[in-house]
Design an enzyme around this catalytic site. Structure first.
Site, PDB file in Angstrom:
ATOM      1  N   LYS A  79      46.910  41.467  23.138  1.00  0.00           N
ATOM      2  CA  LYS A  79      47.499  42.781  23.433  1.00  0.00           C
ATOM      3  C   LYS A  79      48.484  42.653  24.583  1.00  0.00           C
ATOM      4  O   LYS A  79      48.102  42.411  25.727  1.00  0.00           O
ATOM      5  CB  LYS A  79      46.444  43.819  23.819  1.00  0.00           C
ATOM      6  CG  LYS A  79      47.074  45.225  23.845  1.00  0.00           C
ATOM      7  CD  LYS A  79      46.268  46.233  24.629  1.00  0.00           C
ATOM      8  CE  LYS A  79      46.591  46.235  26.104  1.00  0.00           C
ATOM      9  NZ  LYS A  79      47.917  46.781  26.468  1.00  0.00           N
ATOM     10  N   GLU A 133      42.388  36.603  35.540  1.00  0.00           N
ATOM     11  CA  GLU A 133      43.409  36.236  36.531  1.00  0.00           C
ATOM     12  C   GLU A 133      43.938  37.553  37.070  1.00  0.00           C
ATOM     13  O   GLU A 133      44.659  38.268  36.380  1.00  0.00           O
ATOM     14  CB  GLU A 133      44.497  35.402  35.860  1.00  0.00           C
ATOM     15  CG  GLU A 133      45.255  34.533  36.842  1.00  0.00           C
ATOM     16  CD  GLU A 133      46.412  35.264  37.462  1.00  0.00           C
ATOM     17  OE1 GLU A 133      46.179  35.933  38.504  1.00  0.00           O
ATOM     18  OE2 GLU A 133      47.522  35.205  36.929  1.00  0.00           O
ATOM     19  N   GLU A 143      41.111  45.902  39.385  1.00  0.00           N
ATOM     20  CA  GLU A 143      40.347  47.071  38.943  1.00  0.00           C
ATOM     21  C   GLU A 143      39.998  46.964  37.450  1.00  0.00           C
ATOM     22  O   GLU A 143      38.841  47.130  37.051  1.00  0.00           O
ATOM     23  CB  GLU A 143      41.177  48.328  39.200  1.00  0.00           C
ATOM     24  CG  GLU A 143      40.462  49.620  38.934  1.00  0.00           C
ATOM     25  CD  GLU A 143      41.429  50.803  38.980  1.00  0.00           C
ATOM     26  OE1 GLU A 143      42.592  50.611  39.389  1.00  0.00           O
ATOM     27  OE2 GLU A 143      41.011  51.905  38.581  1.00  0.00           O
ATOM     28  N   GLU A 148      47.126  45.500  47.232  1.00  0.00           N
ATOM     29  CA  GLU A 148      48.195  44.859  46.482  1.00  0.00           C
ATOM     30  C   GLU A 148      49.237  45.926  46.127  1.00  0.00           C
ATOM     31  O   GLU A 148      48.921  46.912  45.461  1.00  0.00           O
ATOM     32  CB  GLU A 148      47.647  44.224  45.215  1.00  0.00           C
ATOM     33  CG  GLU A 148      48.715  43.478  44.440  1.00  0.00           C
ATOM     34  CD  GLU A 148      48.162  42.728  43.242  1.00  0.00           C
ATOM     35  OE1 GLU A 148      47.332  43.290  42.519  1.00  0.00           O
ATOM     36  OE2 GLU A 148      48.579  41.569  43.032  1.00  0.00           O
ATOM     37  N   CYS A 153      51.406  38.507  40.912  1.00  0.00           N
ATOM     38  CA  CYS A 153      50.050  38.572  41.467  1.00  0.00           C
ATOM     39  C   CYS A 153      49.893  37.640  42.650  1.00  0.00           C
ATOM     40  O   CYS A 153      49.104  37.894  43.539  1.00  0.00           O
ATOM     41  CB  CYS A 153      49.017  38.268  40.397  1.00  0.00           C
ATOM     42  SG  CYS A 153      49.450  36.835  39.416  1.00  0.00           S
TER      43      CYS A 153
END
Lengths: 513, 287
Positions: A194, A268, A249, A399, A302
């Site tokens: 996806k 990850e 999350e 973040e 990230c």
């Protein structure tokens, strides 16, 4: 700062004429179905959604939203392909398919780069020089493993896991696909992937690559959609393994969803990396690294070096050099080959970046951006540097996933390490020093999965990537990346077979026979 | 009149931070032999004891993970040496806890000593198996090595009071992690005695912490603790495993799920590698 689209650069000594890449190389259909069992099909129980160019807000096309029934069809197709073809193929044949895919990605590189930039908003020079070449390299690297797996496991027998559900983010749409699909297929698994809601187009073009490579139907299935589609993939009982890249999350939500099912998971997730500049660092090199560390891909990374830790004695010097360098960055049309900073990927992400930057100001940090003209349409945020940041500030803890750098200072190496590790994340870190022993001392103490010393944001298919702590578990890249897609001693080693459907009859890899 | 000498009984306490506290709750529970006879009152650890144990393990982590692998190997080997000298005592305790014959209990203790020796040898070798020098396409030195994940909590197997216990604790600590272990609820006495061996060996206080009590009471506190990095569910009661794995997701602990294990068989590498993180360091190459 120069607005490359506005022409204000002409007033500067180093102004560039516009150099737009042509979009004629891509042909975007008005709408796309779901890629299931080798065919594009209409969603049976889902709807459609639109994907836009974030640099202009132009609607690019309509994309199908896969419902639970569509995901089920995709999983069944992947299961059939797994049992009937893919897991029965000798590793050397799987390898050749993957080599084909790598070559086709190279041949169609320009098409992919342009499409990626249109759908994602990243500068064409990044999609052209980083995303697409690395994606091809990932397939080339893992293609070579497909018939050598027993050497990766120390000679122990291993099995593929079966049908793998993969959910990927919008920041590197094609590259994340490659990181996920290449090792999964090399190890004999089939895939239901996806892509992210805002960036589905290169994954859908990849479906065409699968067809050109004559990959057996069902080996790769692509179901577009949003969070609900992702949950359906992760929760499907016929999926034997989940691989997810995205926010911490959502990663935790998937871990909760899978708890008790015995399904293996690799995650990850997010990061809040520290980039540590010691007083003996080569300042110009360090500043280049700091800039690429946080402003590469608009900070939608990230592992972005979002916290700059500067030794107090060189704080002023480094900040002055950093500000000087930022005034030369060119923000604007992502299709322009001279553009350094593209568009924020979506309105939602722009709102999040704004909210956190405002919080930084409200909490007392000093905000600075180079003089910068933002285009009138699209989603834009200027490169932003906060100084006077304390560890308690939200911009030092959360973040942001945008072009926002928080600067903190330290006096001793011990303090630098303490501050760098003071985060629930542990994905990456940077160290800048000319002293080898200090670089190694620091690298050894940083609780992070990737440490770049005197460089930053380097990626390679041969190099394992992944985090400590709440940045997730599992590694992508290198020999380590195979672990995520193999059951070393057979799936029932730990008393579970994943979904209960277990591997197919061809489960023991040819390579191990 | 001559009488048989009255035995001096041992008080079985917790082993936390290198010391032997009773439970802060003041509670204990009676431990019986498989045959049914009373053996001792063991401390019944509370959630607070569990948190104290995690604090002790965290405090010990920098020193233990910073020790050389060679040193950790020697320290664990010395534990095996000390255990070897107390085989008779442990055989008696295992026999009572597991209902084994004298001969079988002795064999279990021998296997436990040998297991420690096996793991001790891995200390300075595992990263040579798990690490890699990566040939990246550019002028960079690129090396992947293994590092301990941090504080690991283990629920020791219920049915194997010493061999199972050592089989879950040894791989945690030999890789540089520090451990909090909840002993077998029904057979906790060998675990407490192992704490006594550890206390007189060279294992620094806090590297291994032993809790006794009700697993269902201690385990949720460990699984949900935000300063714990790993969770071994080897001894989790079946109905509790899912709940504990769910609690562990709050800070994404590395979870080793429960499974049927033959503790007598030679272990693979899973228990070592599960508590290791891969760190990859890049550096440019140039003049």
């Amino acid at each position: 700062m120069t607005g490359s689209s506005s022409g204000s650069g002409t007033s500067r000594a180093l102004g560039y004429a516009p150099a737009p890449e042509s979009r004629s190389v891509v042909d975007i259909a008005p709408s796309y179905g779901l890629f299931i069992d080798g065919e594009f099909t209409e969603p049976a129980d889902g709807g459609t959604f639109k994907t836009v160019n974030p640099a202009t807000e132009e609607v690019l096309c309509e994309v199908s939203e896969a419902g639970a029934g569509d995901v089920d069809r995709a999983v069944r197709a992947a299961r059939r392909a797994y049992e009937r073809t893919w897991s029965r193929l000798p590793g050397s044949e799987r390898a050749k398919y993957l080599f084909r895919i790598a070559r086709i990605l190279q041949e169609r590189a320009r098409e992919f780069a342009v499409l990626e930039t249109l759908d994602n908003g990243k500068p064409i020079k990044e999609s052209r020089d980083v995303d697409v070449p690395l994606s091809a390299a990932w397939f080339f690297y893992y293609a070579g493993w497909a018939d050598k797996l027993r050497h990766a496991t120390g000679g122990l027998p291993a099995h593929p896991l079966g049908v793998v559900g993969q959910v990927i983010p919008w920041n590197f749409p094609l590259m994340m696909l490659a990181w996920k699909v290449a090792p999964a297929l090399a190890c004999g698994n089939t895939v239901v992937l996806k892509p992210a809601e805002t960036t589905p187009l290169t994954a859908l073009l990849f479906a065409d690559v699968c067809r050109q490579a004559e990959l057996p139907p069902g080996v790769v299935n692509i179901v577009t959609g949003a969070g609900e589609t992702g949950r359906a993939v992760a929760g499907h009982p016929g999926v034997d393994k989940i691989a997810f890249t995205g926010s911490t999350e959502v990663g935790k939500a998937i871990a909760r969803q899978v708890a008790g099912t015995g399904k293996p998971v690799t995650l990850e997730l997010g990061g809040k990396a520290a980039n540590i500049v010691f007083d003996d660092a080569a300042v110009d090199q360090a500043v280049e690294g700091v800039v690429s560390g946080i402003f590469f891909n608009q900070g939608h990374v990230c592992c972005a070096g979002s916290r700059l830790l500067v030794q107090e004695s060189v704080h002023e010097e480094v900040l002055a050099a950093l500000r000087r360098r930022l005034t030369t960055l060119r923000l604007g049309d992502p299709m322009d080959k001279n553009t350094d900073i593209g568009a924020i990927n979506s309105a939602g992400q722009l709102a999040r970046v704004r909210e956190l930057a405002d919080a930084g100001e409200a909490e007392g940090a000093q905000r600075w951006s180079p003089a910068c003209e933002l285009p009138g349409q699209g989603y834009w945020f200027p490169p932003t540097v906060f100084t006077g940041v304390s560890q308690a500030h939200r911009i030092a803890r959360e973040e942001i996933f945008g072009p926002v750098l928080s600067v903190l200072t330290f006096r001793t190496a011990e303090e630098a390490v303490e501050k760098a590790n003071n985060t629930p994340y542990g994905l990456s870190a940077g160290v800048w020093t000319e002293k080898g022993s200090r670089a190694l001392w620091t690298a050894a103490r940083l609780r992070a999965g990737v440490v770049w010393t005197n460089t930053y944001n380097r990626f390679d298919p041969a190099s394992p990537f992944g985090g400590y702590k709440e940045s997730g578990y599992g590694r992508e890249g290198g020999r380590h990346g195979l672990d995520a897609y193999l059951a070393p001693d057979g799936p029932d080693r730990r008393g579970h077979l994943g979904s209960g459907t277990g591997p197919g009859p061809g489960a023991v890899l040819e390579d191990f026979r | 009149m001559s009488t048989e000498r009255l035995a001096v009984r041992k008080t079985y306490k917790l082993y936390v931070g290198g010391g032997f506290p009773r439970s802060e709750s003041g509670r204990s529970y009676p431990v019986t032999a498989v045959s049914g006879g009373f053996l001792a009152n063991a401390a019944r650890a509370s959630r607070k004891d569990a948190r104290d144990a995690v604090v002790a393990a965290r405090k010990a982590f920098p020193g233990w993970s910073g020790a050389t692998a060679y040193n950790r190997g020697q320290v664990l080997y010395r534990v095996a040496e000390l255990l070897e000298g107390r085989r008779a005592q442990f055989a008696d305790e295992v026999r009572a806890a597991e209902g084994l014959t004298r001969k079988d209990a002795a064999a279990v203790v021998d296997a436990a000593v040998d297991r420690l020796v096996w793991y001790a040898g891995w200390a300075d070798k595992i990263t040579q198996i798990t690490g890699a020098a990566n040939p990246v396409a550019g002028p960079y030195f690129n090396l992947s090595t293994s590092e301990p994940t941090g504080v690991v909590c283990a629920l020791a197997p219920r049915e194997s009071s010493l061999l199972g216990l050592i089989s879950v604790v040894a791989p945690v600590v030999i890789t540089g992690n520090t451990a909090v272990v909840a002993a077998s609820e029904t057979g906790p006495l060998p675990a407490v005695s192992l704490g006594e061996v550890l206390a007189t060996s060279d294992v620094p206080g806090g590297v291994v912490n032993v809790l006794t009590g009700r697993t269902a009471e201690i385990a949720p506190a460990l699984a949900a603790h935000m300063d714990v990095n790993g969770l071994d569910l080897a001894g989790a009661p079946g109905d509790l495993a899912r709940e504990l794995e769910t609690a562990a997701t709050h800070n994404l602990k590395r979870v080793l799920r429960p499974c049927a294990e033959d503790w007598a068989a030679e272990p693979g590498l899973t228990r070592l590698t599960h508590w290791l993180e891969t760190k990859t360091v890049w550096h440019p190459v140039g003049t």
